[in-house]
Design a protein around this motif. Structure first.
Motif, PDB file in Angstrom:
ATOM      1  N   VAL A   1       1.565  11.477 -15.826  1.00  0.00           N
ATOM      2  CA  VAL A   1       0.380  10.990 -16.545  1.00  0.00           C
ATOM      3  C   VAL A   1      -0.853  11.434 -15.764  1.00  0.00           C
ATOM      4  CG1 VAL A   1      -0.712   8.971 -17.532  1.00  0.00           C
ATOM      5  CG2 VAL A   1       1.752   9.010 -17.218  1.00  0.00           C
ATOM      6  N   ASP A   2      -1.358  12.609 -16.127  1.00  0.00           N
ATOM      7  CA  ASP A   2      -2.502  13.128 -15.351  1.00  0.00           C
ATOM      8  C   ASP A   2      -3.588  13.630 -16.298  1.00  0.00           C
ATOM      9  OD1 ASP A   2      -1.189  15.221 -16.371  1.00  0.00           O
ATOM     10  OD2 ASP A   2      -1.082  16.384 -14.507  1.00  0.00           O
TER      11      ASP A   2
ATOM     12  N   ILE B   1       4.750   8.342 -12.853  1.00  0.00           N
ATOM     13  CA  ILE B   1       3.294   8.258 -12.882  1.00  0.00           C
ATOM     14  C   ILE B   1       2.661   9.635 -12.721  1.00  0.00           C
ATOM     15  CG2 ILE B   1       2.751   7.940 -10.430  1.00  0.00           C
ATOM     16  CD1 ILE B   1       1.525   5.624 -13.150  1.00  0.00           C
ATOM     17  N   ASP B   2       3.362  10.570 -12.110  1.00  0.00           N
ATOM     18  CA  ASP B   2       2.774  11.898 -11.895  1.00  0.00           C
ATOM     19  C   ASP B   2       2.728  12.722 -13.167  1.00  0.00           C
ATOM     20  OD1 ASP B   2       2.396  11.227  -9.364  1.00  0.00           O
ATOM     21  OD2 ASP B   2       3.782  12.674  -8.457  1.00  0.00           O
TER      22      ASP B   2
ATOM     23  N   VAL C   1       2.494   1.824  -3.342  1.00  0.00           N
ATOM     24  CA  VAL C   1       1.582   2.404  -4.353  1.00  0.00           C
ATOM     25  C   VAL C   1       1.387   3.892  -4.108  1.00  0.00           C
ATOM     26  CG1 VAL C   1      -0.801   2.422  -5.169  1.00  0.00           C
ATOM     27  CG2 VAL C   1       0.406   0.268  -4.901  1.00  0.00           C
ATOM     28  N   LEU C   2       1.276   4.246  -2.805  1.00  0.00           N
ATOM     29  CA  LEU C   2       0.936   5.632  -2.499  1.00  0.00           C
ATOM     30  C   LEU C   2       2.119   6.570  -2.657  1.00  0.00           C
ATOM     31  CD1 LEU C   2      -1.497   5.372   0.547  1.00  0.00           C
ATOM     32  CD2 LEU C   2      -2.027   5.770  -1.836  1.00  0.00           C
ATOM     33  N   VAL C   3       3.312   6.118  -2.346  1.00  0.00           N
ATOM     34  CA  VAL C   3       4.415   7.098  -2.291  1.00  0.00           C
ATOM     35  C   VAL C   3       5.355   7.027  -3.489  1.00  0.00           C
ATOM     36  CG1 VAL C   3       4.353   7.133   0.224  1.00  0.00           C
ATOM     37  CG2 VAL C   3       5.990   5.657  -0.958  1.00  0.00           C
ATOM     38  N   ARG C   4       5.477   5.898  -4.140  1.00  0.00           N
ATOM     39  CA  ARG C   4       6.440   5.827  -5.238  1.00  0.00           C
ATOM     40  C   ARG C   4       5.888   6.452  -6.504  1.00  0.00           C
ATOM     41  NH1 ARG C   4      11.014   2.780  -3.983  1.00  0.00           N
ATOM     42  NH2 ARG C   4      11.691   3.641  -5.957  1.00  0.00           N
ATOM     43  N   ARG C   5       6.819   6.922  -7.379  1.00  0.00           N
ATOM     44  CA  ARG C   5       6.387   7.572  -8.606  1.00  0.00           C
ATOM     45  C   ARG C   5       6.693   6.739  -9.841  1.00  0.00           C
ATOM     46  NH1 ARG C   5       8.539  13.596  -7.879  1.00  0.00           N
ATOM     47  NH2 ARG C   5       8.055  13.613 -10.086  1.00  0.00           N
TER      48      ARG C   5
ATOM     49  N   VAL D   1       0.843  -1.206   0.000  1.00  0.00           N
ATOM     50  CA  VAL D   1       0.000   0.000   0.000  1.00  0.00           C
ATOM     51  C   VAL D   1       0.864   1.236   0.000  1.00  0.00           C
ATOM     52  CG1 VAL D   1      -1.621   1.342   1.365  1.00  0.00           C
ATOM     53  CG2 VAL D   1      -1.979  -1.106   1.070  1.00  0.00           C
TER      54      VAL D   1
END
Lengths: 614, 101
Positions: free
Chosen positions: B96-97, B93-94, B23-27, B20
């Motif tokens: 891709v918004d 991932i950031d 998923v939340l903190v890695r980019r 969890v």
């Protein structure tokens, strides 16, 4: 022959000219339009004369409304009353269609004209033949629509467009009364079937009956241009002249009279309403006749004259002299259509000029038109042996007998006085138009044959039409209607001889007064009386400022404040609220995967927490 | 001599939490993907632990289902990641918004 065909032919003509009229040669358009009505006339003649047909002849078409006990069946009803009317509508209608071929020959919009005119005839026949009050009302509204379309036929002219609008709006006021009356009738009698209304009339409580008939009479005052809703008819003269002849003189405006005759079982039982009808009729007759004295527009003279003559018919309806009223309706259709067609012929010759101050001296070049006009004028004035004499005389005689020395005598006196004024104004109009010296430099030309032979036919009817109700001819029409209305003729209490001599004497006196006053086309200044009459007894400024002015003011407030702020504001506000809510909600959509993942996690934790702790 | 069930559950919970947080903190998209696998497998561990504890076979069967579906999911996920990398030249991932409102 199916009775429906009588309506189907004009409808077919309407479709043909309306859809394909632009592709037909100009001449054909008029022929198609006239033929459609001509066939209707032949069918009407045939239908009326069928000896084996039942009396009355009911042709059921279909069940329109069936809601519990309340049933409205659409169907056609041919009895003595509607027979008279369909002959007048199709007969006079046919002549005016033929006249229109010549009159509208130059107009590029002739297909539209003839299709509207055909639609009008079909609607009028529906009104006349409808066997339910609701069917009659459909026809009633349709003729109103056609009237609107034809008054505003030259809609590029501002005056014509606004005259059409005025006619529509004023009629709407009357129609509101008609509708309310009809609803009240449906509620109290439980039927709108004309045949059944008669049976149930006796069971309606007198106050309800009075209310129903008064409301229906409001509708009649709108359609038939009586006080106080007469104002639209003079303006309706902006339409083509044959339209004025057909719709605004001979047929549509008599719909109110016909409706009262149609519902005579109701109206004969309502004493108060009868008095109101008679009083309004007599008042309108006199009122409109006096205004006609000071009009300069020849067609407006005839328009006020029509209002006045319709007043006579309502007087007849009010004093339970329905046969006399229907008789006058018929003769009036003949001679007033003739007068209008003659006026149209003058307009045709003078390139549209209709102001009597710029006419004059037309008797020599337009000999035929002049004689037609004079025959119509003599019939209108009520000079024997022209048709108008017999019918008007009969109405006045019946009113006098009915009065029997009572208050109705006042109405009779108004009628006699109107007769005098009528003779004066029509003499004035005839002198101003046809007598020398001329006030123009046009070389007028007589109308083409398609225009003059309908006039000739109407002239013959205006002379001989009186035979329908003349004592010496056995009164075929009046006698028949007398039985129909279940009236006993006042044969026993025959009118005194002086009464029979009074009306022609008054008419001749009026003509003499008119001749000496206006001979040589003198223009008389009536001073303050003239102003009073020109302003329509100050009713026109009253309507214009008090009613129309305030209505416009209210309308402006509604348009600028209520419409723009309240209604538009509410609509825009809802939209704006949605936009704002969306704008604030969109911030939740960050597009970052981890935010969605966090939201899923939070949701899961909350769900599990709730599940564990509940 | 068997390991008691709480040990399995503790390990499983630890693995799941790591997933969890990952998923939340890695980019990096690949790391996030691996974290998801971590979560799936922590759940798998729980299933087999309980299956052994109660001597039933359903838990083990479920694990096979999870593994098969995870394999399928890896195919889809990896192809999405490759497609993103080809078009945007990034693994972050950031970046891709597109769904941002």
């Amino acid at each position: 022959m199916p009775l429906v065909l009588i309506i189907a032919f004009p409808l077919l003509g309407w479709l043909l000219n309306g859809l394909l009229g632009g592709y037909l040669p100009r001449r054909m358009v008029g022929v198609v339009g006239s033929a459609a009505v001509g066939f209707s006339f032949l069918i009407a003649l045939n239908a009326v004369q069928q000896p084996e047909r039942a009396e009355p002849w009911v042709v059921p078409l279909y069940t329109w409304i069936a809601a519990g006990d309340f049933v409205v069946r659409a169907g056609l009803l041919l009895d003595r009353l509607s027979s008279t009317m369909i002959l007048v509508v199709t007969g006079v209608g046919f002549l005016i269609h033929v006249y229109s071929i010549g009159y509208m020959a130059e107009d590029p919009a002739a297909p539209r004209y003839f299709s509207y005119l055909n639609l009008f005839v079909a609607s009028m026949l529906l009104l006349v033949l409808g066997d339910s009050l609701l069917v009659l009302f459909v026809g009633w509204e349709l003729v109103g629509l056609c009237s609107y379309l034809l008054i505003g036929f030259w809609f590029e002219r501002d005056r014509a467009a606004s005259a059409g609008r005025k006619a529509f709006v004023v009629n709407r006021i009357g129609d509101a009364g008609f509708l309310l009356g009809m609803i009240l009738l449906a509620v109290t009698a439980g039927t709108l079937d004309i045949g059944r209304i008669g049976e149930r009339a006796a069971s309606i409580a007198p106050p309800a009956l009075t209310a129903i008939t008064l409301l229906l009479f409001i509708g009649a005052t709108g359609k038939s241009a009586q006080l106080p809703l007469y104002t639209w008819l003079p303006d309706a003269m902006e339409g083509p002249t044959p339209v004025s002849a057909l719709i605004h003189a001979a047929t549509m405006v008599t719909a109110g009279v016909y409706m009262i005759a149609r519902l005579h079982p109701l109206f004969m039982r309502a004493e108060l309403t009868q008095m109101v009808v008679a009083a309004v009729g007599a008042a309108t007759a006199f009122f409109a006749a006096t205004i006609a004295l000071v009009q300069w527009d020849l067609k407006r003279v005839l328009a006020y004259s029509t209002i006045s003559q319709l007043g006579y018919m309502f007087l007849a309806m009010g004093v339970a002299a329905m046969p006399a009223g229907m008789f006058h309706l018929t003769t009036h259709a003949f001679f007033k259509a003739l007068l209008f067609l003659a006026a149209g012929s003058v307009m045709h010759a003078m390139h549209g000029a209709i102001d009597m101050r710029r006419l004059g001296g037309l008797g020599r070049p337009l000999r035929f038109t002049m004689w037609s006009f004079l025959i119509g004028a003599l019939a209108l004035a009520g000079v024997p042996p022209f048709a108008g004499f017999f019918s008007k005389d009969l109405i006045l005689e019946q009113a006098f007998l009915r009065a029997d020395g009572g208050a109705v005598l006042l109405l009779w006196m108004a009628g006699v006085l109107t007769s005098l004024v009528t003779a004066v104004y029509i003499t004035r109009a005839a002198i101003m138009t046809f007598a020398p010296p001329s006030a123009h430099h046009v070389a007028p030309h007589e109308a083409p044959p398609s225009m003059w032979w309908p006039m000739a036919a109407l002239a013959v009817l205006s002379i001989g039409g009186g035979a329908l109700g003349a004592q010496s001819a056995g009164r075929p029409m009046v006698q028949g209607l007398q039985e129909f209305f279940g009236l006993t003729a006042h044969e026993g209490a025959a009118a005194p001889l002086w009464l029979a001599l009074l009306t022609p004497a008054v008419a001749l006196l009026g003509i003499a007064v008119g001749y000496f006053a206006y001979r040589g086309r003198r223009q008389i200044n009536l001073g303050r009386v003239g102003t009073f009459l020109e302003l329509e007894w100050y009713l026109e400024p009253l309507y214009d400022r008090v009613i129309a002015g305030n209505a416009k003011r209210v309308g402006r407030v509604l348009a600028t404040t209520v419409e723009l702020r309240v209604i538009d504001g509410a609509v825009n506000g809802i939209g704006l609220a949605a936009v704002r809510a969306g704008a604030s909600l969109r911030r939740l959509q960050t597009g970052y995967v981890r935010n969605y993942a966090a939201a899923i996690l939070a949701g899961t934790v909350l769900l599990i927490g709730w599940w564990l702790l509940r | 001599m068997s390991v008691p069930i709480p040990y399995y559950l503790a390990l499983s919970a630890l693995l799941f939490t790591m997933g969890v947080v990952g998923v939340l903190v890695r980019r990096n998209a690949l790391v996030i993907f691996m974290s998801i696998e971590l979560m799936l497998n922590s759940v798998n561990l729980t299933f087999v632990a309980f299956a052994r504890q109660f001597g039933t076979v359903e838990g083990q069967v479920t694990v096979f289902f999870v593994m098969v579906i995870a394999a399928v999911e890896v195919v889809v996920g990896l192809s999405i990641i490759i497609a993103i990398f080809r078009t945007r030249d990034t693994m972050d991932i950031d970046d891709v918004d597109l769904l941002r409102g």
